[in-house]
Design a protein around this motif. Structure first.
Motif, PDB file in Angstrom:
ATOM      1  N   GLU A 224       0.806  -1.219   0.000  1.00 45.16           N
ATOM      2  CA  GLU A 224       0.000   0.000   0.000  1.00 45.16           C
ATOM      3  C   GLU A 224       0.845   1.279   0.000  1.00 45.16           C
ATOM      4  O   GLU A 224       0.320   2.381  -0.221  1.00 45.16           O
ATOM      5  CB  GLU A 224      -0.958   0.013   1.202  1.00 45.16           C
ATOM      6  CG  GLU A 224      -0.284  -0.108   2.547  1.00 45.16           C
ATOM      7  CD  GLU A 224      -0.161  -1.563   3.008  1.00 45.16           C
ATOM      8  OE1 GLU A 224      -0.148  -1.771   4.234  1.00 45.16           O
ATOM      9  OE2 GLU A 224      -0.097  -2.455   2.135  1.00 45.16           O
ATOM     10  N   LEU A 225       2.144   1.144   0.220  1.00 43.03           N
ATOM     11  CA  LEU A 225       3.021   2.315   0.220  1.00 43.03           C
ATOM     12  C   LEU A 225       3.895   2.410  -1.033  1.00 43.03           C
ATOM     13  O   LEU A 225       4.467   3.465  -1.307  1.00 43.03           O
ATOM     14  CB  LEU A 225       3.941   2.288   1.447  1.00 43.03           C
ATOM     15  CG  LEU A 225       3.276   2.313   2.825  1.00 43.03           C
ATOM     16  CD1 LEU A 225       4.334   2.290   3.924  1.00 43.03           C
ATOM     17  CD2 LEU A 225       2.359   3.524   2.987  1.00 43.03           C
ATOM     18  N   ARG A 226       3.980   1.333  -1.773  1.00 43.43           N
ATOM     19  CA  ARG A 226       4.929   1.254  -2.883  1.00 43.43           C
ATOM     20  C   ARG A 226       4.717   2.361  -3.912  1.00 43.43           C
ATOM     21  O   ARG A 226       5.664   2.961  -4.409  1.00 43.43           O
ATOM     22  CB  ARG A 226       4.838  -0.102  -3.561  1.00 43.43           C
ATOM     23  CG  ARG A 226       5.781  -0.283  -4.738  1.00 43.43           C
ATOM     24  CD  ARG A 226       5.697  -1.693  -5.290  1.00 43.43           C
ATOM     25  NE  ARG A 226       6.065  -2.680  -4.274  1.00 43.43           N
ATOM     26  CZ  ARG A 226       6.010  -3.996  -4.463  1.00 43.43           C
ATOM     27  NH1 ARG A 226       5.567  -4.472  -5.625  1.00 43.43           N
ATOM     28  NH2 ARG A 226       6.355  -4.824  -3.499  1.00 43.43           N
ATOM     29  N   HIS A 227       3.466   2.669  -4.249  1.00 42.51           N
ATOM     30  CA  HIS A 227       3.188   3.646  -5.294  1.00 42.51           C
ATOM     31  C   HIS A 227       3.272   5.094  -4.794  1.00 42.51           C
ATOM     32  O   HIS A 227       3.201   6.030  -5.586  1.00 42.51           O
ATOM     33  CB  HIS A 227       1.785   3.392  -5.881  1.00 42.51           C
ATOM     34  CG  HIS A 227       0.676   3.674  -4.913  1.00 42.51           C
ATOM     35  ND1 HIS A 227       0.401   2.859  -3.836  1.00 42.51           N
ATOM     36  CD2 HIS A 227      -0.220   4.706  -4.847  1.00 42.51           C
ATOM     37  CE1 HIS A 227      -0.618   3.340  -3.150  1.00 42.51           C
ATOM     38  NE2 HIS A 227      -1.017   4.461  -3.737  1.00 42.51           N
ATOM     39  N   LEU A 228       3.401   5.278  -3.483  1.00 44.17           N
ATOM     40  CA  LEU A 228       3.477   6.608  -2.894  1.00 44.17           C
ATOM     41  C   LEU A 228       4.931   7.065  -2.781  1.00 44.17           C
ATOM     42  O   LEU A 228       5.860   6.320  -3.082  1.00 44.17           O
ATOM     43  CB  LEU A 228       2.814   6.611  -1.516  1.00 44.17           C
ATOM     44  CG  LEU A 228       1.339   6.186  -1.465  1.00 44.17           C
ATOM     45  CD1 LEU A 228       0.843   6.122  -0.028  1.00 44.17           C
ATOM     46  CD2 LEU A 228       0.477   7.143  -2.294  1.00 44.17           C
ATOM     47  N   THR A 229       5.128   8.297  -2.335  1.00 39.98           N
ATOM     48  CA  THR A 229       6.491   8.822  -2.138  1.00 39.98           C
ATOM     49  C   THR A 229       6.638   9.338  -0.710  1.00 39.98           C
ATOM     50  O   THR A 229       5.660   9.409   0.053  1.00 39.98           O
ATOM     51  CB  THR A 229       6.796   9.974  -3.114  1.00 39.98           C
ATOM     52  OG1 THR A 229       6.116  11.171  -2.670  1.00 39.98           O
ATOM     53  CG2 THR A 229       6.344   9.637  -4.531  1.00 39.98           C
ATOM     54  N   GLY A 230       7.842   9.737  -0.379  1.00 44.39           N
ATOM     55  CA  GLY A 230       8.105  10.262   0.960  1.00 44.39           C
ATOM     56  C   GLY A 230       7.407  11.566   1.264  1.00 44.39           C
ATOM     57  O   GLY A 230       7.392  12.009   2.412  1.00 44.39           O
ATOM     58  N   GLY A 276      20.267   9.987   1.032  1.00 42.15           N
ATOM     59  CA  GLY A 276      20.051   8.945   0.043  1.00 42.15           C
ATOM     60  C   GLY A 276      19.387   7.690   0.565  1.00 42.15           C
ATOM     61  O   GLY A 276      19.501   7.338   1.737  1.00 42.15           O
ATOM     62  N   CYS A 277      18.670   7.034  -0.323  1.00 39.10           N
ATOM     63  CA  CYS A 277      18.184   5.680  -0.091  1.00 39.10           C
ATOM     64  C   CYS A 277      18.367   4.936  -1.409  1.00 39.10           C
ATOM     65  O   CYS A 277      19.051   5.433  -2.306  1.00 39.10           O
ATOM     66  CB  CYS A 277      16.732   5.659   0.394  1.00 39.10           C
ATOM     67  SG  CYS A 277      15.531   6.292  -0.797  1.00 39.10           S
ATOM     68  N   THR A 278      17.784   3.776  -1.566  1.00 40.97           N
ATOM     69  CA  THR A 278      18.051   2.980  -2.763  1.00 40.97           C
ATOM     70  C   THR A 278      17.607   3.678  -4.039  1.00 40.97           C
ATOM     71  O   THR A 278      18.385   3.880  -4.971  1.00 40.97           O
ATOM     72  CB  THR A 278      17.358   1.612  -2.661  1.00 40.97           C
ATOM     73  OG1 THR A 278      17.799   0.944  -1.472  1.00 40.97           O
ATOM     74  CG2 THR A 278      17.694   0.748  -3.873  1.00 40.97           C
ATOM     75  N   GLY A 279      16.319   4.085  -4.081  1.00 43.33           N
ATOM     76  CA  GLY A 279      15.794   4.671  -5.312  1.00 43.33           C
ATOM     77  C   GLY A 279      15.482   6.149  -5.246  1.00 43.33           C
ATOM     78  O   GLY A 279      15.096   6.745  -6.239  1.00 43.33           O
ATOM     79  N   GLY A 280      15.623   6.754  -4.063  1.00 48.15           N
ATOM     80  CA  GLY A 280      15.339   8.179  -3.932  1.00 48.15           C
ATOM     81  C   GLY A 280      13.867   8.519  -3.970  1.00 48.15           C
ATOM     82  O   GLY A 280      13.489   9.607  -4.413  1.00 48.15           O
ATOM     83  N   LYS A 281      13.015   7.588  -3.471  1.00 49.85           N
ATOM     84  CA  LYS A 281      11.569   7.781  -3.576  1.00 49.85           C
ATOM     85  C   LYS A 281      10.867   7.836  -2.229  1.00 49.85           C
ATOM     86  O   LYS A 281       9.960   8.654  -2.038  1.00 49.85           O
ATOM     87  CB  LYS A 281      10.957   6.665  -4.420  1.00 49.85           C
ATOM     88  CG  LYS A 281       9.447   6.769  -4.606  1.00 49.85           C
ATOM     89  CD  LYS A 281       8.937   5.646  -5.507  1.00 49.85           C
ATOM     90  CE  LYS A 281       7.420   5.740  -5.686  1.00 49.85           C
ATOM     91  NZ  LYS A 281       6.899   4.658  -6.557  1.00 49.85           N
ATOM     92  N   HIS A 282      11.285   7.004  -1.296  1.00 49.95           N
ATOM     93  CA  HIS A 282      10.560   6.892  -0.029  1.00 49.95           C
ATOM     94  C   HIS A 282      11.352   7.453   1.151  1.00 49.95           C
ATOM     95  O   HIS A 282      11.090   8.552   1.628  1.00 49.95           O
ATOM     96  CB  HIS A 282      10.186   5.419   0.237  1.00 49.95           C
ATOM     97  CG  HIS A 282       9.261   4.843  -0.769  1.00 49.95           C
ATOM     98  ND1 HIS A 282       9.665   3.912  -1.718  1.00 49.95           N
ATOM     99  CD2 HIS A 282       7.937   5.060  -0.999  1.00 49.95           C
ATOM    100  CE1 HIS A 282       8.634   3.572  -2.479  1.00 49.95           C
ATOM    101  NE2 HIS A 282       7.569   4.253  -2.066  1.00 49.95           N
TER     102      HIS A 282
END
Length: 312
Positions: A224-230, A276-282
């Motif tokens: 449920e969080l995958r498609h969202l961002t930080g 930083g994190c892995t993909g820069g999204k969450h």
């Protein structure tokens, strides 16, 4: 003839620059005339003003001052703060500077004159260090050129709003005094850019500090969080609620304080903290926003950007 107001001498307690002509506050265009002795720090002063978002023109013939000032505008995105470096490199053109200043005053232009000076021994030492002749030296000695220049500058020196004696100043001290004078006694704060990024896209080249948030569990694996961002509340609350996230944030801000203070002392005007994190999204996005908020709460000037958001 109306007598000129006495100049303010720097660095012995620099107050705000006094306006040479009255002007209403607000968006009124303002002109700084930077002049003074060769070797006294005009170039450094110009660089400091550029960092303060002034439009700087170097080695301008005085006759062009009125034309350039007339091109200034109050419209958004236009040039409202212009700094012109005018000095004896203009040779015969320089002789008209006092007359041009009178024209600016008569036209009601809001202008200020900053005069850079230093003692003769210091100026000689500086010219010898860079192995360059004084611009008025000719076939004589460096001191001959300095003496001639002092005589040429006498009239404009008397009209200066601020005199800065750089004899005992290093480049950082000079920058401090210029900022203090131009900003009316206040210091411009360090500008901090908090930048989120994804490690898989490479490290930011301009990062002063790199923070690795991959020690936190990745929200990507929560459907449920995958498609969202930080930036979205569910991801933000999840990330900041993970074990160790708040403790890290608080301690990292504490650790940054002496570093940021040191940057300001050493005349560094910009700093980039890359999160930083892995993909820069969450994780990196959520922590970058939280870090910026915490730094703002402590009085810092901060902008946030997300380099890799939307890249997936």
């Amino acid at each position: 003839m109306t007598s000129e107001p006495p100049p303010t001498t720097v660095p012995t307690g620099i107050p705000a620059l006094e306006q040479s002509t009255p002007a209403p506050a607000g968006e009124t265009p303002e002109l700084l005339v930077i002049t003074g002795m060769s070797g006294a720090g005009r170039s450094r002063t110009a660089a400091v003003l550029e960092d303060l978002n002034w439009y700087v023109v170097d080695n301008l013939p005085p006759q062009l001052l009125t034309q350039l000032a007339g091109m200034m505008t109050t419209s958004a995105g236009g040039v409202t703060r212009l700094a012109a470096v005018v000095d004896v490199r203009g040779r015969e053109f320089f002789a008209d500077l006092v007359h041009v200043i009178d024209q600016l005053r008569d036209a009601g232009m809001r202008y200020r004159i900053v005069f850079l000076d230093a003692s003769d021994p210091v100026l000689v030492q500086r010219f010898e260090a860079v192995r360059r002749p004084h611009p008025l030296q000719g076939e004589g000695r460096i001191l001959d050129g300095i003496a001639e220049e002092r005589e040429m500058l006498r009239g404009i020196r008397e009209r200066a709003d601020v005199l800065i004696d750089t004899s005992d100043l290093n480049v950082h001290d000079l920058a401090h005094h210029v900022r203090q004078a131009v900003l009316g006694g206040g210091e411009e704060t360090l500008r901090i850019n908090v930048l989120s990024f994804g490690f898989k896209y490479g490290l930011p080249l301009d990062a002063d500090h790199v923070v690795d948030m991959r020690f936190l569990s990745n929200p990507y694996w929560i459907t449920e969080l995958r498609h969202l961002t930080g930036r979205d509340a569910p991801v933000r609350d999840h990330v900041l609620g993970l074990p160790g996230a708040q403790a890290f944030l608080e301690r990292y801000v504490d650790a940054l304080e002496p570093v940021l203070a040191g940057y300001e002392h050493e005349d560094k005007r910009y700093a980039t903290v890359a999160v930083g994190c892995t993909g820069g999204k969450h994780r990196s996005v959520a922590l970058a926003e939280a870090l910026a908020h915490a730094l703002r709460d402590r009085g810092h000037r901060v902008v946030v950007s997300h380099r890799d958001l939307g890249r997936e």
